[in-house]
Design a protein around this motif. Sequence first.
Motif, short mmCIF file in Angstrom:
data_model
loop_
_atom_site.label_atom_id
_atom_site.label_comp_id
_atom_site.label_asym_id
_atom_site.label_seq_id
_atom_site.Cartn_x
_atom_site.Cartn_y
_atom_site.Cartn_z
N THR B 7 -0.90 -3.17 -0.32
CA THR B 7 -0.99 -2.64 1.05
C THR B 7 -2.39 -2.07 1.33
N PRO B 8 -2.75 -2.00 2.61
CA PRO B 8 -4.07 -1.47 2.98
C PRO B 8 -4.09 0.06 2.92
N GLN B 9 -5.21 0.65 3.28
CA GLN B 9 -5.30 2.11 3.39
C GLN B 9 -4.27 2.63 4.41
N PRO B 10 -3.58 3.73 4.10
CA PRO B 10 -2.70 4.35 5.09
C PRO B 10 -3.52 4.85 6.29
N PRO B 11 -2.86 5.06 7.43
CA PRO B 11 -1.42 4.95 7.63
C PRO B 11 -0.95 3.52 7.88
N TYR B 12 0.26 3.26 7.42
CA TYR B 12 1.01 2.04 7.77
C TYR B 12 2.49 2.42 7.69
N TYR B 13 3.37 1.45 7.85
CA TYR B 13 4.79 1.80 7.93
C TYR B 13 5.60 1.14 6.81
N ALA B 14 6.68 1.80 6.42
CA ALA B 14 7.58 1.27 5.41
C ALA B 14 9.01 1.28 5.94
N VAL B 15 9.76 0.25 5.63
CA VAL B 15 11.20 0.23 5.89
C VAL B 15 11.89 0.22 4.53
N ILE B 16 12.58 1.31 4.23
CA ILE B 16 13.33 1.41 2.97
C ILE B 16 14.77 1.00 3.25
N PHE B 17 15.20 -0.08 2.64
CA PHE B 17 16.56 -0.59 2.85
C PHE B 17 17.30 -0.47 1.53
N LEU B 41 6.04 -14.09 7.11
CA LEU B 41 5.31 -14.87 8.13
C LEU B 41 5.17 -14.11 9.44
N GLN B 42 5.81 -12.95 9.57
CA GLN B 42 5.80 -12.23 10.85
C GLN B 42 4.48 -11.48 11.06
N PRO B 43 4.07 -11.35 12.32
CA PRO B 43 2.88 -10.55 12.61
C PRO B 43 3.08 -9.11 12.13
N GLY B 44 2.07 -8.57 11.47
CA GLY B 44 2.13 -7.18 11.04
C GLY B 44 2.75 -6.95 9.69
N PHE B 45 3.27 -8.01 9.05
CA PHE B 45 3.87 -7.86 7.72
C PHE B 45 2.77 -7.58 6.69
N LEU B 46 2.99 -6.57 5.84
CA LEU B 46 1.97 -6.20 4.84
C LEU B 46 2.41 -6.46 3.40
N GLY B 47 3.73 -6.56 3.17
CA GLY B 47 4.19 -6.77 1.79
C GLY B 47 5.63 -6.33 1.63
N GLY B 54 22.66 -2.23 -9.78
CA GLY B 54 23.72 -1.48 -9.10
C GLY B 54 23.32 -1.38 -7.65
N VAL B 55 22.59 -0.36 -7.29
CA VAL B 55 22.04 -0.24 -5.94
C VAL B 55 20.86 -1.21 -5.77
N GLY B 56 20.69 -1.71 -4.58
CA GLY B 56 19.53 -2.54 -4.25
C GLY B 56 18.58 -1.76 -3.37
N ILE B 57 17.30 -1.85 -3.68
CA ILE B 57 16.27 -1.20 -2.86
C ILE B 57 15.24 -2.26 -2.48
N THR B 58 15.06 -2.46 -1.20
CA THR B 58 14.00 -3.34 -0.71
C THR B 58 13.13 -2.53 0.23
N VAL B 59 11.84 -2.48 -0.07
CA VAL B 59 10.91 -1.78 0.80
C VAL B 59 9.96 -2.82 1.38
N SER B 60 9.94 -2.93 2.71
CA SER B 60 8.96 -3.80 3.35
C SER B 60 7.93 -2.93 4.07
N TYR B 61 6.71 -3.44 4.12
CA TYR B 61 5.59 -2.68 4.69
C TYR B 61 5.04 -3.42 5.90
N TRP B 62 4.68 -2.65 6.93
CA TRP B 62 4.30 -3.20 8.24
C TRP B 62 3.15 -2.40 8.82
N ASP B 63 2.39 -3.05 9.71
CA ASP B 63 1.23 -2.34 10.26
C ASP B 63 1.55 -1.51 11.49
N SER B 64 2.76 -1.64 12.05
CA SER B 64 3.11 -0.87 13.25
C SER B 64 4.63 -0.82 13.41
N LEU B 65 5.08 0.14 14.21
CA LEU B 65 6.51 0.22 14.54
C LEU B 65 6.92 -0.99 15.38
#
Lengths: 108, 108
Positions: B7-17, B41-47, B54-65
């Motif tokens: 990911t780039p320098q903060p600030p950026y956004y994370a979705v913790i699922f 492939l979506q605009p603003g996707f960072l990683g 047991g539990v699944g954790i997926t964190v996606s990173y984005w450049d904006s809300l």
Amino acid sequence: MSAIANTPQPPYYAVIFTSERTDGDNQYAEMADQMVKLASLQPGFLGVESAREGVGITVSYWDSLEAIRNWKQHEQHLTAQSKGISDWYLTYKTRICKVERDYGFEKA
Amino acid sequence: MSAIANTPQPPYYAVIFTSERTDGDNQYAEMADQMVKLASLQPGFLGVESAREGVGITVSYWDSLEAIRNWKQHEQHLTAQSKGISDWYLTYKTRICKVERDYGFEKA
């Protein structure tokens, strides 16, 4: 403890710790377990979620940045962080986040 | 793709699922794989980072809300979300976060 943290209404804070391990356990599992127990006793701790599948992701939740700073400076945690760098991790990334919004689902 | 998102320098956004699955695959693995490819492939996707134990954790990173909102409303993603509720998940929690600071370590 449920696998999904029972956090309060946002805003609150999350620390996303993503890591890749070195080979072998090297007393990692025992220390990881101790650190989760110790973290959960700290002021401002709200919960933790953790999974490893190749990459390890541990997300801990806190009520303030101050609580995160205090935990980072906790003496036993400093020892663990040092062992992390010398023995356990090939690489890691720590991200300090403000949780602005959340929502969920639970099967009836 | 590296297991730890570059990911780039903060600030950026994370979705913790964070999720707990129902029994059986029910075409989950195939769809999960498709969704990661489509998200990237979506605009603003960072990683993205993902692990299940047991539990699944997926964190996606984005450049904006806005990028997060657009991905949430993507037609194929809406279909996947609907199958998630009907077939795949016992429970989940989604947290939208602003990453304010990050730091890392890489073994020399």
